[in-house]
Design an enzyme around this catalytic site. Structure first.
Site, short mmCIF file in Angstrom:
data_model
loop_
_atom_site.label_atom_id
_atom_site.label_comp_id
_atom_site.label_asym_id
_atom_site.label_seq_id
_atom_site.Cartn_x
_atom_site.Cartn_y
_atom_site.Cartn_z
N ASN A 53 -27.93 -26.45 -25.21
CA ASN A 53 -27.19 -27.61 -24.72
C ASN A 53 -25.83 -27.64 -25.41
OD1 ASN A 53 -26.22 -30.18 -24.05
ND2 ASN A 53 -28.29 -31.00 -23.90
N CYS A 76 -19.33 -29.98 -11.86
CA CYS A 76 -18.30 -30.58 -10.99
C CYS A 76 -18.73 -31.91 -10.39
CB CYS A 76 -17.93 -29.61 -9.87
SG CYS A 76 -19.31 -29.24 -8.74
N SER A 95 -21.08 -32.98 -22.46
CA SER A 95 -20.84 -31.73 -23.19
C SER A 95 -19.37 -31.33 -23.15
CB SER A 95 -21.70 -30.61 -22.61
OG SER A 95 -21.43 -30.41 -21.23
N ASN A 320 -22.70 -23.32 -6.92
CA ASN A 320 -22.22 -23.80 -8.22
C ASN A 320 -21.39 -22.77 -8.97
OD1 ASN A 320 -23.28 -26.40 -8.22
ND2 ASN A 320 -25.27 -25.74 -8.99
#
Length: 336
Positions: A53, A76, A95, A320
């Site tokens: 992460n 996005c 993040s 993606n």
């Protein structure tokens, strides 16, 4: 360049580096998605990939990677219409915000490339990105570009930012956000577009890709239809094949003249009726295959998905990802 690939997904940035011909090495790639990571590992060395992460990325970790360049395509959804445009308040930017908080401590980073959707350029997150880079001594150039500009028949418009830390400079005058590549030989590719026919698979059983009667009855009138001679297609999203409106184009092997004939005939029948369906099924409309979408995204033929992966997941991952050709050209600018 020694590169840290963040939000690495299925490896679009990695492939763009290879396609660019630029001397560089991916030192570490980081993503939190198990399914995307499975594809990355299938195509590249597993030792490059860190399942982590990015909220927990630290200065010490980055220093340990021994990198001087960051390539990244953050989530996005916070900046799209379907993602509710919550911008910096969206939990999916956490993040990215964290990265901007530690960025001033990353003294070895000299170059950065960021990709995101159109809409990011007017976001608070973009303001944070640019202000952080500027405070850290970076010169930035922002773009909104499409694969059309590099000869690809697809309209995947995306936001890009290139940044170089002083004393590094760009070989062109930096200015406000632009819609053109600064190098004329790149933009000249607009006159050399390949056609949809050039990316089609051959000798395949397309039965699983034909559009269902249910969809044809309800959504035929909003389909963006491509032909072999077409020089454009709509942007393919992660919802392709599951949703119809705004998710990507479809293909017919029939002639444009034949389609026009059918269109004229359905004007005289009730939408969604059996007679209506009987006419439109003659067009043999189908979704583009995952391989064809890969080609429109400029992924090399050597790229593949793990055996047994569902098409739905392949479309989601491709939607993606990045256009490899466009990013490869930008990487060249980043080191020029």
């Amino acid at each position: 360049m020694k590169i840290l690939e963040l939000y690495s997904g299925i490896g679009g940035m990695h492939l763009a580096l290879l396609a660019s011909g630029v001397k560089g090495e991916i030192k570490k790639s980081i993503d939190i998605s198990p399914i995307a990571n499975s594809v990355y590992k299938h195509n590249f060395s597993e030792r490059l990939l860190l399942y982590h992460n990015l909220d927990g990325l630290t200065k010490e970790m980055v220093e340990g990677f021994d990198v001087d360049t960051i390539l990244m395509s953050p989530p996005c959804q916070p900046f799209t219409r379907n993602g509710n445009q919550q911008d910096i308040a969206d939990f999916r930017t956490t993040s990215f915000v964290h990265l901007m908080e530690i960025f001033p401590t990353l003294q070895t980073i000299k170059r950065i490339l960021v990709e995101n959707v159109v809409g990011f350029e007017v976001s608070q997150m973009r303001e944070l990105l640019v202000s952080t880079l500027t405070e850290c001594g970076f010169i930035c150039q922002e773009y909104i570009l499409t694969p059309h500009q590099v000869g690809i028949p697809n309209s995947r418009r995306r936001y890009y930012l290139l940044g170089k830390k002083h004393p590094l400079e760009f070989p062109f005058e930096v200015g406000p956000l632009t819609y053109d590549f600064p190098l004329s030989e790149v933009s000249a590719n607009l006159n050399n577009l390949v056609s949809i026919g050039d990316i089609l698979e051959e000798n395949q059983d397309f039965s699983q890709y034909y559009i269902s009667d249910k969809i044809l009855r309800k959504y035929f009138n909003i389909l963006d239809i491509c032909y072999s001679h077409s020089r454009n297609s709509c942007c393919f999203t992660k919802s392709y094949s599951r949703y119809i409106e705004g998710a990507g184009s479809v293909f017919t092997e029939k002639s444009e003249e034949f389609v026009k004939t059918i269109l004229s005939q359905i004007q005289n029948v009730e939408k969604g009726s059996d007679e209506y369906l009987k006419l439109v099924v003659q067009l043999k409309l189908r979704f583009f295959t995952p391989r064809e979408v890969c080609r429109l995204m400029c992924f090399p033929e050597t790229f593949s998905f793990p055996p047994g992966m569902e098409n739905r997941k392949k479309y989601m991952l491709l939607g993606n990802s990045v256009n490899v050709k466009v990013v490869s050209e930008l990487i060249r600018l980043l080191v020029h």
